[in-house]
Design an enzyme around this catalytic site. Sequence first.
Site, PDB file in Angstrom:
ATOM      1  CB  CYS A 132      -1.008  -0.017   1.221  1.00 60.52           C
ATOM      2  SG  CYS A 132      -1.857   1.465   1.229  1.00 60.52           S
ATOM      3  CB  CYS A 135      -0.580   2.222   3.938  1.00 57.02           C
ATOM      4  SG  CYS A 135      -2.136   1.791   3.333  1.00 57.02           S
ATOM      5  CG  ASP A 136       3.143   1.054   4.430  1.00 58.89           C
ATOM      6  OD1 ASP A 136       2.762   1.569   5.425  1.00 58.89           O
ATOM      7  OD2 ASP A 136       3.097  -0.041   4.241  1.00 58.89           O
TER       8      ASP A 136
END
Length: 317
Positions: A132, A135-136
């Site tokens: 992701c 997300c990261d």
Amino acid sequence: MHKVVVLGTGPSGLTAAIYLARANMNPLVIEGDQPGGQLTLTTEVENFPGFPDGIMGPELMENMRKQAERFGATFERGWVTEVDLSKRPFTLKVEGKGEIQTQALIISTGASAKMLEIPNERENIGRGVSTCATCDGFFFRGKKIIVVGGGDSAMEEANFLTKFASEVRLVHRREELRASKIMQDRARENPKVTWSLNNTPIEVVAGENGVTGLKVKNNETGQEEVLETDGIFIAIGHRPNTAFLGGQIETDEIGYIKVKPGTSETNVEGVFACGDVQDNKYRQAITAAGSGCMAALDCERYLEGSAVHDWSQTLNK
């Protein structure tokens, strides 16, 4: 007999459980083989509202679970292998626990990111391996990143990650890309994106502090080399966890559950879907939680309407 059963304990399932429990629906929540969903595989979550300093993914999921339990939700660990949605009450077959019957069902079983299934890959999720970018990506500011994949998702993630990384290398096992021309052009025009096509990933290389490289094999020469990197983002698609439904719920060609626009309602009355199992676009914890709220409210209204209908039928007998 249960009023409502929730399948899955990611952000959508747990949010649905919180709302249902507060409405005195006494939901039974069935956890699969990954309680907490994909967030339990991440480290720090910085984009979930309400946590200015961030929160660890497993901690966020544990807090949601405790909140649902506080209001009366019950949890059972198990794996649903088969369902019968042809009549109410619905029947669920749970491995090791037999059959469970319920008046309503909320499906929040999520979608699993497809993995390369190469050595050291799963062991380093959260240590440099991610599925992701949204997300990261922030954690790789100024670092070298590899994106594996050749479709639109890979192109989109590569372009997004250039906001943070010093270099993004796209690795794909074929010479040709599956991505649409417009997505390919965007990636090729981005000066931070480099290419390693016709290279098959064969091993994630990692040290004590996480990922250090990706070993690939050139498909023409057979030569192996290690591409140095600080992070590897796998972007080869997702697989919605819907096989156990046996085709009783309408899905798209990939397997994502179709819901009526603006609702969580499926084609089967009394069955609702929320989270990544019906969302192939956003796939974020906050959107999953929002759809879990929708499913709970839709389910509550459905059960209340059913109760009124059943009571009126009884009076008319």
